[in-house]
Design an enzyme around this catalytic site. Structure first.
Site, PDB file in Angstrom:
ATOM      1  N   LYS A  11       7.456   4.439  -3.518  1.00  0.00           N
ATOM      2  CA  LYS A  11       8.517   5.091  -2.735  1.00  0.00           C
ATOM      3  C   LYS A  11       9.918   4.669  -3.216  1.00  0.00           C
ATOM      4  CE  LYS A  11       5.659   5.707   1.429  1.00  0.00           C
ATOM      5  NZ  LYS A  11       5.572   5.463   2.899  1.00  0.00           N
ATOM      6  N   TYR A  51       4.383  15.610   3.804  1.00  0.00           N
ATOM      7  CA  TYR A  51       4.184  14.874   5.054  1.00  0.00           C
ATOM      8  C   TYR A  51       4.031  15.800   6.267  1.00  0.00           C
ATOM      9  CZ  TYR A  51       4.883  10.171   3.109  1.00  0.00           C
ATOM     10  OH  TYR A  51       4.740   8.984   2.433  1.00  0.00           O
ATOM     11  N   ASN A 114       8.332   1.189   3.305  1.00  0.00           N
ATOM     12  CA  ASN A 114       7.181   0.306   3.085  1.00  0.00           C
ATOM     13  C   ASN A 114       6.567   0.426   1.683  1.00  0.00           C
ATOM     14  OD1 ASN A 114       6.009   2.775   3.409  1.00  0.00           O
ATOM     15  ND2 ASN A 114       4.792   2.255   5.203  1.00  0.00           N
ATOM     16  N   HIS A 117       2.909   4.857  -0.770  1.00  0.00           N
ATOM     17  CA  HIS A 117       2.006   5.769  -0.065  1.00  0.00           C
ATOM     18  C   HIS A 117       0.638   5.672  -0.725  1.00  0.00           C
ATOM     19  CE1 HIS A 117       0.219   9.398   1.646  1.00  0.00           C
ATOM     20  NE2 HIS A 117      -0.268   9.604   0.430  1.00  0.00           N
ATOM     21  N   GLU A 128      -3.665  15.677  -2.202  1.00  0.00           N
ATOM     22  CA  GLU A 128      -2.414  15.051  -2.642  1.00  0.00           C
ATOM     23  C   GLU A 128      -2.327  14.998  -4.164  1.00  0.00           C
ATOM     24  OE1 GLU A 128      -1.919  12.477   1.485  1.00  0.00           O
ATOM     25  OE2 GLU A 128      -2.294  11.384  -0.379  1.00  0.00           O
TER      26      GLU A 128
HETATM   27  P1  ADP Z   1       0.433   5.085   6.038  1.00  0.00           P
HETATM   28  O1  ADP Z   1       1.511   5.344   4.980  1.00  0.00           O
HETATM   29  O2  ADP Z   1       0.099   3.614   6.147  1.00  0.00           O
HETATM   30  O3  ADP Z   1      -0.788   5.949   5.857  1.00  0.00           O
HETATM   31  P2  ADP Z   1       1.213   6.865   8.214  1.00  0.00           P
HETATM   32  O4  ADP Z   1       0.406   7.928   7.520  1.00  0.00           O
HETATM   33  O5  ADP Z   1       0.935   6.606   9.651  1.00  0.00           O
HETATM   34  O6  ADP Z   1       1.087   5.460   7.457  1.00  0.00           O
HETATM   35  O7  ADP Z   1       2.751   7.214   8.104  1.00  0.00           O
HETATM   36  C1  ADP Z   1       3.291   7.775   6.927  1.00  0.00           C
HETATM   37  C2  ADP Z   1       4.606   7.089   6.618  1.00  0.00           C
HETATM   38  O8  ADP Z   1       5.540   7.367   7.664  1.00  0.00           O
HETATM   39  C3  ADP Z   1       4.543   5.551   6.585  1.00  0.00           C
HETATM   40  O9  ADP Z   1       4.074   5.038   5.340  1.00  0.00           O
HETATM   41  C4  ADP Z   1       5.995   5.188   6.836  1.00  0.00           C
HETATM   42  O10 ADP Z   1       6.807   5.366   5.675  1.00  0.00           O
HETATM   43  C5  ADP Z   1       6.380   6.226   7.879  1.00  0.00           C
HETATM   44  N1  ADP Z   1       6.150   5.753   9.260  1.00  0.00           N
HETATM   45  C6  ADP Z   1       4.954   5.602   9.882  1.00  0.00           C
HETATM   46  N2  ADP Z   1       5.102   5.151  11.140  1.00  0.00           N
HETATM   47  C7  ADP Z   1       6.446   5.022  11.328  1.00  0.00           C
HETATM   48  C8  ADP Z   1       7.255   4.591  12.421  1.00  0.00           C
HETATM   49  N3  ADP Z   1       6.724   4.205  13.587  1.00  0.00           N
HETATM   50  N4  ADP Z   1       8.604   4.569  12.246  1.00  0.00           N
HETATM   51  C9  ADP Z   1       9.166   4.963  11.077  1.00  0.00           C
HETATM   52  N5  ADP Z   1       8.451   5.381  10.001  1.00  0.00           N
HETATM   53  C10 ADP Z   1       7.109   5.406  10.108  1.00  0.00           C
HETATM   54 MG    MG Z   2      -0.977   8.014   6.001  1.00  0.00          MG
END
Ligand code: ADP
Ligand code: MG
Length: 143
Positions: A11, A51, A114, A117, A128
């Site tokens: 990212k 997304y 974070n 992805h 994807e």
């Molecule tokens: P992951 O990437 O671990 O699969 P998710 O699919 O739940 O997590 O969410 C997609 C992305 O959205 C996350 O990697 C993060 O960048 C963002 N995200 C998820 N939850 C939150 C939140 N509570 N607040 C802000 N951003 C979030």
């Molecule tokens: Mg996810």
């Protein structure tokens, strides 16, 4: 255990931190092989579509903004049990809760920024990968 393919994005936060190599090293050390890789700047339309599953979540708008703020690296990873293995190497969504040594613990900033992805299931991995790479790209790169 089957050889699988999964999809990864380094990212914008991790690219900005000069951590493309650091992230990729963790993937490789974990037994995954990069079989396709490309740096791209996502358009708003691409980030929204990628997304779309989160379109009703409160963080969707900010997530799209974040994912388009700078270049990312899109990758196809291959290996034994690659989908689950990648999720383990990545760590929990929230870097504060991620295990020591995981990519998100090492390179993530907060629950949004974070670092990576990773696809969460075989169906999403296939979707994807196809979003960013053509079958011809992957066939040309096959070992
Ligand atoms: P992951 O990437 O671990 O699969 P998710 O699919 O739940 O997590 O969410 C997609 C992305 O959205 C996350 O990697 C993060 O960048 C963002 N995200 C998820 N939850 C939150 C939140 N509570 N607040 C802000 N951003 C979030
Ligand atoms: Mg996810």
């Amino acid at each position: 255990m089957a050889i699988e393919r999964t999809f990864s994005i380094i990212k914008p936060d991790a690219v900005k931190k000069n951590a493309i190599g650091g992230v990729t090293a963790k993937l490789e050390e974990g037994g995954l092989r990069v079989i396709a890789s490309r740096m791209v700047r996502l358009t708003e339309a691409q980030a929204k579509a990628f997304y779309a599953v989160h379109k009703d979540r409160p963080f969707y708008g900010d997530l799209v903004k974040f994912m388009t703020e700078g270049p990312v690296v899109v990758q196809v990873l291959e290996g034994e049990n690659a989908i689950l293995k990648n999720r383990e190497i990545m760590g929990a969504t929230n870097p504060e809760k991620a295990d020591a040594g995981t990519i998100r613990k090492l390179f993530g900033t907060n629950i949004e920024r974070n670092a990576v992805h990773g696809s969460d299931a075989p169906e999403t991995a296939a979707q994807e990968i196809a979003f960013f790479f053509s079958g011809a790209d992957l066939a040309a790169l096959a070992r």
